[in-house]
Design an enzyme around this catalytic site. Structure first.
Site, PDB file in Angstrom:
ATOM      1  N   ARG A  54       0.927  -1.300  -0.059  1.00  0.00           N
ATOM      2  CA  ARG A  54      -0.007  -0.092  -0.057  1.00  0.00           C
ATOM      3  C   ARG A  54       0.989   1.262   0.091  1.00  0.00           C
ATOM      4  O   ARG A  54       2.210   1.214   0.330  1.00  0.00           O
ATOM      5  CB  ARG A  54      -0.935  -0.097   1.317  1.00  0.00           C
ATOM      6  CG  ARG A  54      -2.031  -0.970   1.286  1.00  0.00           C
ATOM      7  CD  ARG A  54      -2.885  -1.049   2.339  1.00  0.00           C
ATOM      8  NE  ARG A  54      -2.201  -1.285   3.397  1.00  0.00           N
ATOM      9  CZ  ARG A  54      -1.586  -0.510   4.660  1.00  0.00           C
ATOM     10  NH1 ARG A  54      -2.053   0.882   4.381  1.00  0.00           N
ATOM     11  NH2 ARG A  54      -0.998  -0.563   5.561  1.00  0.00           N
ATOM     12  N   LYS A 195      -8.929  -1.996   0.974  1.00  0.00           N
ATOM     13  CA  LYS A 195      -8.517  -1.167   2.081  1.00  0.00           C
ATOM     14  C   LYS A 195      -9.161   0.298   1.916  1.00  0.00           C
ATOM     15  O   LYS A 195      -9.602   0.773   3.034  1.00  0.00           O
ATOM     16  CB  LYS A 195      -7.114  -0.955   2.245  1.00  0.00           C
ATOM     17  CG  LYS A 195      -6.261  -2.312   2.877  1.00  0.00           C
ATOM     18  CD  LYS A 195      -6.879  -2.806   4.094  1.00  0.00           C
ATOM     19  CE  LYS A 195      -5.882  -3.697   4.591  1.00  0.00           C
ATOM     20  NZ  LYS A 195      -6.593  -4.436   5.684  1.00  0.00           N
ATOM     21  N   HIS A 214     -10.168  -4.281  12.553  1.00  0.00           N
ATOM     22  CA  HIS A 214      -9.148  -4.893  11.689  1.00  0.00           C
ATOM     23  C   HIS A 214      -9.031  -6.163  12.303  1.00  0.00           C
ATOM     24  O   HIS A 214      -7.926  -6.286  13.290  1.00  0.00           O
ATOM     25  CB  HIS A 214      -7.920  -4.021  11.697  1.00  0.00           C
ATOM     26  CG  HIS A 214      -6.914  -4.537  10.607  1.00  0.00           C
ATOM     27  ND1 HIS A 214      -5.320  -4.207  10.756  1.00  0.00           N
ATOM     28  CD2 HIS A 214      -7.055  -5.349   9.368  1.00  0.00           C
ATOM     29  CE1 HIS A 214      -5.061  -4.848   9.818  1.00  0.00           C
ATOM     30  NE2 HIS A 214      -5.685  -5.359   8.998  1.00  0.00           N
ATOM     31  N   SER A 232      -0.277  -5.866  10.357  1.00  0.00           N
ATOM     32  CA  SER A 232       0.152  -7.034   9.305  1.00  0.00           C
ATOM     33  C   SER A 232       1.392  -7.743   9.722  1.00  0.00           C
ATOM     34  O   SER A 232       2.295  -7.299  10.522  1.00  0.00           O
ATOM     35  CB  SER A 232       0.843  -5.810   8.123  1.00  0.00           C
ATOM     36  OG  SER A 232       1.117  -6.812   7.115  1.00  0.00           O
ATOM     37  N   LYS A 236      -3.085 -12.867  11.767  1.00  0.00           N
ATOM     38  CA  LYS A 236      -4.757 -13.012  11.587  1.00  0.00           C
ATOM     39  C   LYS A 236      -4.898 -13.838  10.531  1.00  0.00           C
ATOM     40  O   LYS A 236      -5.966 -14.910  10.930  1.00  0.00           O
ATOM     41  CB  LYS A 236      -4.935 -11.438  11.128  1.00  0.00           C
ATOM     42  CG  LYS A 236      -4.895 -10.443  11.902  1.00  0.00           C
ATOM     43  CD  LYS A 236      -5.509  -9.288  11.389  1.00  0.00           C
ATOM     44  CE  LYS A 236      -5.180  -8.755  10.161  1.00  0.00           C
ATOM     45  NZ  LYS A 236      -3.512  -8.259  10.410  1.00  0.00           N
ATOM     46  N   THR A 237      -4.635 -13.950   9.344  1.00  0.00           N
ATOM     47  CA  THR A 237      -4.801 -14.940   8.484  1.00  0.00           C
ATOM     48  C   THR A 237      -4.468 -16.273   8.805  1.00  0.00           C
ATOM     49  O   THR A 237      -5.289 -17.258   8.900  1.00  0.00           O
ATOM     50  CB  THR A 237      -4.247 -14.531   7.068  1.00  0.00           C
ATOM     51  OG1 THR A 237      -4.668 -13.386   6.468  1.00  0.00           O
ATOM     52  CG2 THR A 237      -4.658 -15.471   5.931  1.00  0.00           C
ATOM     53  N   ASP A 251      -9.737 -10.680   7.855  1.00  0.00           N
ATOM     54  CA  ASP A 251      -9.109  -9.195   8.001  1.00  0.00           C
ATOM     55  C   ASP A 251     -10.018  -8.176   8.455  1.00  0.00           C
ATOM     56  O   ASP A 251      -9.543  -7.424   8.981  1.00  0.00           O
ATOM     57  CB  ASP A 251      -8.634  -8.828   6.454  1.00  0.00           C
ATOM     58  CG  ASP A 251      -7.493  -7.917   6.699  1.00  0.00           C
ATOM     59  OD1 ASP A 251      -6.384  -8.125   7.396  1.00  0.00           O
ATOM     60  OD2 ASP A 251      -7.447  -6.827   6.033  1.00  0.00           O
ATOM     61  N   ARG A 316       1.267 -12.428  -2.452  1.00  0.00           N
ATOM     62  CA  ARG A 316      -0.315 -12.704  -1.980  1.00  0.00           C
ATOM     63  C   ARG A 316      -0.997 -13.462  -2.955  1.00  0.00           C
ATOM     64  O   ARG A 316      -0.887 -13.410  -3.986  1.00  0.00           O
ATOM     65  CB  ARG A 316      -0.718 -11.345  -1.792  1.00  0.00           C
ATOM     66  CG  ARG A 316      -0.282 -10.179  -0.620  1.00  0.00           C
ATOM     67  CD  ARG A 316      -0.884 -10.253   0.403  1.00  0.00           C
ATOM     68  NE  ARG A 316      -0.218  -9.481   1.453  1.00  0.00           N
ATOM     69  CZ  ARG A 316      -0.893  -9.175   2.705  1.00  0.00           C
ATOM     70  NH1 ARG A 316      -2.189  -9.815   2.955  1.00  0.00           N
ATOM     71  NH2 ARG A 316      -0.218  -8.441   3.476  1.00  0.00           N
TER      72      ARG A 316
HETATM   73  P1  ATP Z   1      -2.273  -8.758   6.804  1.00  0.00           P
HETATM   74  O1  ATP Z   1      -2.864  -7.860   7.728  1.00  0.00           O
HETATM   75  O2  ATP Z   1      -0.767  -8.395   6.231  1.00  0.00           O
HETATM   76  O3  ATP Z   1      -2.948  -9.574   6.124  1.00  0.00           O
HETATM   77  P2  ATP Z   1      -1.844 -10.993   9.010  1.00  0.00           P
HETATM   78  O4  ATP Z   1      -2.114 -10.402  10.288  1.00  0.00           O
HETATM   79  O5  ATP Z   1      -2.612 -11.781   8.376  1.00  0.00           O
HETATM   80  O6  ATP Z   1      -1.118  -9.751   8.097  1.00  0.00           O
HETATM   81  P3  ATP Z   1      -0.241 -13.366   8.340  1.00  0.00           P
HETATM   82  O7  ATP Z   1      -0.410 -13.336   7.143  1.00  0.00           O
HETATM   83  O8  ATP Z   1      -1.172 -14.430   9.218  1.00  0.00           O
HETATM   84  O9  ATP Z   1      -0.506 -11.967   8.993  1.00  0.00           O
HETATM   85  O10 ATP Z   1       1.209 -13.457   8.453  1.00  0.00           O
HETATM   86  C1  ATP Z   1       1.879 -14.189   9.699  1.00  0.00           C
HETATM   87  C2  ATP Z   1       3.153 -14.650   9.325  1.00  0.00           C
HETATM   88  O11 ATP Z   1       4.078 -15.049  10.306  1.00  0.00           O
HETATM   89  C3  ATP Z   1       2.975 -15.865   8.279  1.00  0.00           C
HETATM   90  O12 ATP Z   1       3.964 -15.829   7.481  1.00  0.00           O
HETATM   91  C4  ATP Z   1       3.275 -16.989   9.365  1.00  0.00           C
HETATM   92  O13 ATP Z   1       3.909 -18.448   8.713  1.00  0.00           O
HETATM   93  C5  ATP Z   1       4.363 -16.483  10.176  1.00  0.00           C
HETATM   94  N1  ATP Z   1       4.606 -17.029  11.770  1.00  0.00           N
HETATM   95  C6  ATP Z   1       5.517 -17.479  12.233  1.00  0.00           C
HETATM   96  N2  ATP Z   1       5.496 -17.654  13.442  1.00  0.00           N
HETATM   97  C7  ATP Z   1       4.023 -17.572  13.802  1.00  0.00           C
HETATM   98  C8  ATP Z   1       3.356 -17.687  14.896  1.00  0.00           C
HETATM   99  N3  ATP Z   1       3.608 -18.302  16.233  1.00  0.00           N
HETATM  100  N4  ATP Z   1       1.908 -17.394  14.825  1.00  0.00           N
HETATM  101  C9  ATP Z   1       1.653 -16.850  13.754  1.00  0.00           C
HETATM  102  N5  ATP Z   1       2.029 -16.584  12.420  1.00  0.00           N
HETATM  103  C10 ATP Z   1       3.519 -17.024  12.582  1.00  0.00           C
HETATM  104 MN    MN Z   2      -3.910 -11.402   6.635  1.00  0.00          MN
END
Ligand code: ATP
Ligand code: MN
Length: 527
Positions: A54, A195, A214, A232, A236-237, A251, A316
């Site tokens: 972004r 977004k 969020h 980020s 979350k995902t 999200d 992504r």
């Molecule tokens: P965005 O808002 O950008 O979508 P997000 O909060 O959805 O971000 P994720 O896409 O879930 O974040 O990214 C978490 C990253 O961290 C992943 O690549 C995951 O494999 C890694 N990771 C490593 N250790 C952990 C853990 N203990 N718990 C969660 N994720 C982990």
């Molecule tokens: Mn996500």
């Protein structure tokens, strides 16, 4: 190609070839014909974009009678004059005559009471597919009577001239609440589409008593809903895609008087170094027709190389939510029983799981802390702290206090328990310690969500006043208290004091707008 009749963009004065609500096959064909991307051997439409993330500094909100006193200016909410918007729209309208455009009529929001009808006008066919995947697709009947509340006009090849147009660079995303329009130019990053509308709902919903969030959300077998807030990269995902729970969304959600609804109809997952064993559901989407893969490099044989971060680490996959096997029908559910604040603390200071009091909940929510690992620069070993209010400052047009009060009220009414979970470092800060294992994080979450932690003893750590469970099934006790996990405990104390000071310094910005009790849950660097 003929003009769709009647012209769906007549009200904007745009006269050009317009494709109205094209389907997946058609959008693949257009995207490939226009040179936007190729089809991967595993199925997804695979594209490269000029910007791979972004552009928060190029996002503006039109300041006028509606927004002057209702938007919290400063931080990420940058005002711009209505005249700038009008002139750019006028220029874009003329520019559009030389292009062909794609229109998707979709909803933001799965709850019919609060959803908004969006007319998403894009220059790129791949954006149109992204939007089809990520937004809520109307039924045939809904489409027949579709009401367009908001219009987004996104033309990446249109570039502003900062010298004469009043923008910061050639890239711009401008939200106009009075005209119910977003215009964007200069960036091909598809995430701006979702977004942008997220920010609109975040502004509109609090006025209707709905809390926009969020966060990701899922629901257990007995109907217990869990929310996962976080900036980020905090998980979350990853953590909401739990085979034993139904996914509501990954999200953006709203919390109404009846429960939770997803803003979206799809997910947008990071796929760099995706491990098929640890994350089978998300991995599968990279092998499915209809998915959009952004900035993923393809091997010579056309298969995606998920370990190749040469275009960006932010690779992504965007896919409709029903590509995930275990989803909650309609993406609607009841009130949450558990709320998790995810933070990826690269200082290794915060406990892997702790329980928050109502005041600590507000304090942590307004602080919105995470600490990223340093970039690829040589010799940089200090984590970089981020404080992003409501765990999503770039998308929150109102004062953080407004969201925090709404959340506090909803938490109190629902009796939801709130947890702070550190998915970041353990045993030392970045460089010395290591990232928390996903298996441990999942075990701690499943204990919290199942109620298994209700019966165990908690201890309170001195710096942040956080309550830490003394036992969690499937997790070694030494991992639970972060101080014990460090081999050098004096170094832990020193780092914890430093982080406590950062929290206090950051919170200074908000002290005026929050209750004393919240301020009283500030961390203590002198403990
Ligand atoms: P965005 O808002 O950008 O979508 P997000 O909060 O959805 O971000 P994720 O896409 O879930 O974040 O990214 C978490 C990253 O961290 C992943 O690549 C995951 O494999 C890694 N990771 C490593 N250790 C952990 C853990 N203990 N718990 C969660 N994720 C982990
Ligand atoms: Mn996500």
């Amino acid at each position: 190609m003929s003009l769709t009749a009647p012209n769906p963009l007549a009200d904007l004065g745009i006269k050009t070839t317009v494709h109205l609500n094209p389907g997946v096959d058609e959008l693949y064909a257009h995207a490939i014909r226009l040179g936007e991307g190729v089809q991967a051997a595993t199925g997804p439409l695979t594209v490269r974009t000029n910007k791979t993330g972004r552009s928060p500094k190029d996002r503006f909100i039109v300041e006028d009678d509606l927004t002057r006193d209702t938007v919290w200016w400063g931080g990420f909410n940058t005002p711009i004059g209505a005249g700038v918007f009008d002139r750019l729209l006028e220029k874009m309208t003329r520019f559009a005559e030389g292009t062909e455009l794609f229109v998707q009529q979709v909803y933001a929001g799965t709850d019919p009471r609060y959803r908004i009808g969006c007319r998403m006008v894009t220059e790129m066919a791949y954006h149109s597919l992204f939007i089809r995947n990520m937004f809520v697709r109307p039924t045939e009947a809904e489409l027949a009577g579709f009401h367009e509340d908001w219009t987004v006009l996104n033309m990446p090849s249109f570039r502003a001239d900062p010298a004469t147009d009043g923008t910061r660079s050639d890239t711009f995303i401008i939200v106009n609440f009075t005209r119910k329009m977003i215009i964007a130019g200069g960036t091909q990053y598809a995430g701006e589409n979702k977004k942008g509308i997220f920010g609109v709902l975040n502004y509109l919903l609090p006025a209707q008593g709905v809390m926009p969030m969020h966060c990701s959300a899922n629901v257990g077998a007995d109907g217990d809903v869990a929310l996962f807030f976080g900036l980020s990269g905090t998980g979350k995902t990853t953590l909401s895609a739990d085979p034993s729970r139904k996914l509501i969304g990954d999200d953006e959600h709203g919390w109404t008087d009846t429960g939770i609804f997803n803003f979206e109809g799809g997910c947008y997952a990071k796929v760099i170094n995706l491990n098929p064993e640890a994350e089978p559901a998300i991995y599968q989407t990279t092998r499915t027709y209809g998915t959009v893969l952004e900035n993923v490099v393809l091997n010579g044989d056309g298969t995606p190389d998920l370990n190749d971060g040469s275009l960006t680490e932010n690779t992504r996959s965007a896919y409709p939510i029903d590509q995930i096997a275990n989803v909650q029908p309609g993406s609607l559910a009841g009130h949450p029983k558990n709320i998790v604040f995810l933070t990826a603390d690269a200082y290794g200071v915060l406990p892997p799981i702790s329980r928050l009091s109502p005041e600590q909940t507000m304090y942590q929510f307004i602080s919105g802390f995470t600490a990223k690992i340093p970039g690829t620069e040589d010799g940089v070993t200090e984590p970089s702290p981020t404080f992003s209010t409501c765990f999503g400052a770039p998308f929150m047009p109102r004062h953080p206090g407004e969201y925090a009060r709404l959340l506090a009220q909803k938490v109190q009414e629902s009796g939801a328990r709130v947890w702070l979970v550190n998915t970041g470092w353990t045993g030392g800060k970045y460089g010395t310690g290591k990232r928390m294992s996903i298996a441990h994080t999942r075990a701690m979450l499943s204990a919290a969500l199942s109620g298994a932690l209700d019966g165990v003893a908690f201890e309170t750590e001195p710096f942040f006043g956080l309550e830490i469970p003394t036992e969690v099934p499937g997790v070694p006790a030494a991992v639970l208290n972060p101080r014990d996990a460090w081999s050098d405990q004096a170094a832990y104390d020193e780092t914890a004091r430093k982080l406590a000071r950062m929290f206090r310094e950051n919170f200074g910005r908000f002290e005026d707008g929050v209750e004393l009790a919240v301020t009283a849950s500030m961390p203590n660097p002198d403990a």
